[in-house]
Design a protein around this motif. Structure first.
Motif, PDB file in Angstrom:
ATOM      1  N   PHE A  92      -5.218  17.665 -23.680  1.00 38.04           N
ATOM      2  CA  PHE A  92      -3.981  18.434 -23.806  1.00 38.04           C
ATOM      3  C   PHE A  92      -3.438  18.738 -22.419  1.00 38.04           C
ATOM      4  N   ARG A  93      -2.152  18.984 -22.335  1.00 40.57           N
ATOM      5  CA  ARG A  93      -1.578  19.558 -21.121  1.00 40.57           C
ATOM      6  C   ARG A  93      -1.901  21.054 -21.152  1.00 40.57           C
ATOM      7  N   GLU A  94      -2.054  21.638 -19.996  1.00 42.22           N
ATOM      8  CA  GLU A  94      -2.393  23.058 -19.942  1.00 42.22           C
ATOM      9  C   GLU A  94      -1.326  23.913 -20.635  1.00 42.22           C
ATOM     10  N   VAL A  95      -0.065  23.546 -20.508  1.00 37.11           N
ATOM     11  CA  VAL A  95       1.008  24.343 -21.109  1.00 37.11           C
ATOM     12  C   VAL A  95       0.991  24.282 -22.630  1.00 37.11           C
ATOM     13  N   ASP A  96       0.307  23.289 -23.221  1.00 36.24           N
ATOM     14  CA  ASP A  96       0.223  23.173 -24.683  1.00 36.24           C
ATOM     15  C   ASP A  96      -0.824  24.096 -25.288  1.00 36.24           C
ATOM     16  N   ILE A  97      -1.740  24.598 -24.464  1.00 41.15           N
ATOM     17  CA  ILE A  97      -2.773  25.509 -24.956  1.00 41.15           C
ATOM     18  C   ILE A  97      -2.130  26.852 -25.249  1.00 41.15           C
TER      19      ILE A  97
END
Length: 109
Positions: free
Chosen positions: A97-102
């Motif tokens: 995942f991209r960090e911003v999607d967490i």
């Protein structure tokens, strides 16, 4: 969950997330209810939580400064319904995942 991290980390030494990417091992859905009733396969649904296995170094801003990651290996996180790239390593399934999607970081007591 933390006891499984060292075994997983030794297998994952070949996968290095880049930029603001995070490698996550999703939790397995419960096979029984709290009352002990065995749940059928079609009612389990997707697991929206997991453990961070590896993180990239972080994204760079417009000035070239590296923005540090807000999660680290071993953190327990909440994930979105959809998204992430499946990665199969030696028969085990991981997600990138991209960090911003967490969505959130959970603190277990």
């Amino acid at each position: 969950m933390a006891s499984a991290l060292p075994k997983v980390a030794t297998k994952i030494k070949r996968v290095f997330p880049l930029f603001n990417r995070v490698l996550i091992k999703r939790d397995e859905p419960a096979s029984q209810s709290k009352g002990g009733i065995v749940l059928p396969e079609n009612s389990k649904g997707k697991m929206l939580r997991g453990t961070v296995v590896a993180v990239g170094p972080g994204q760079r801003n417009d000035h070239g400064h590296q923005i540090p990651m807000s999660v680290k290996p071993g953190d327990y996180v909440v994930l979105p319904d959809y998204g992430g790239v499946k990665i199969d390593v030696d028969g085990e399934l991981y997600f990138m995942f991209r960090e911003v999607d967490i969505l959130a970081k959970l603190q277990l007591s």
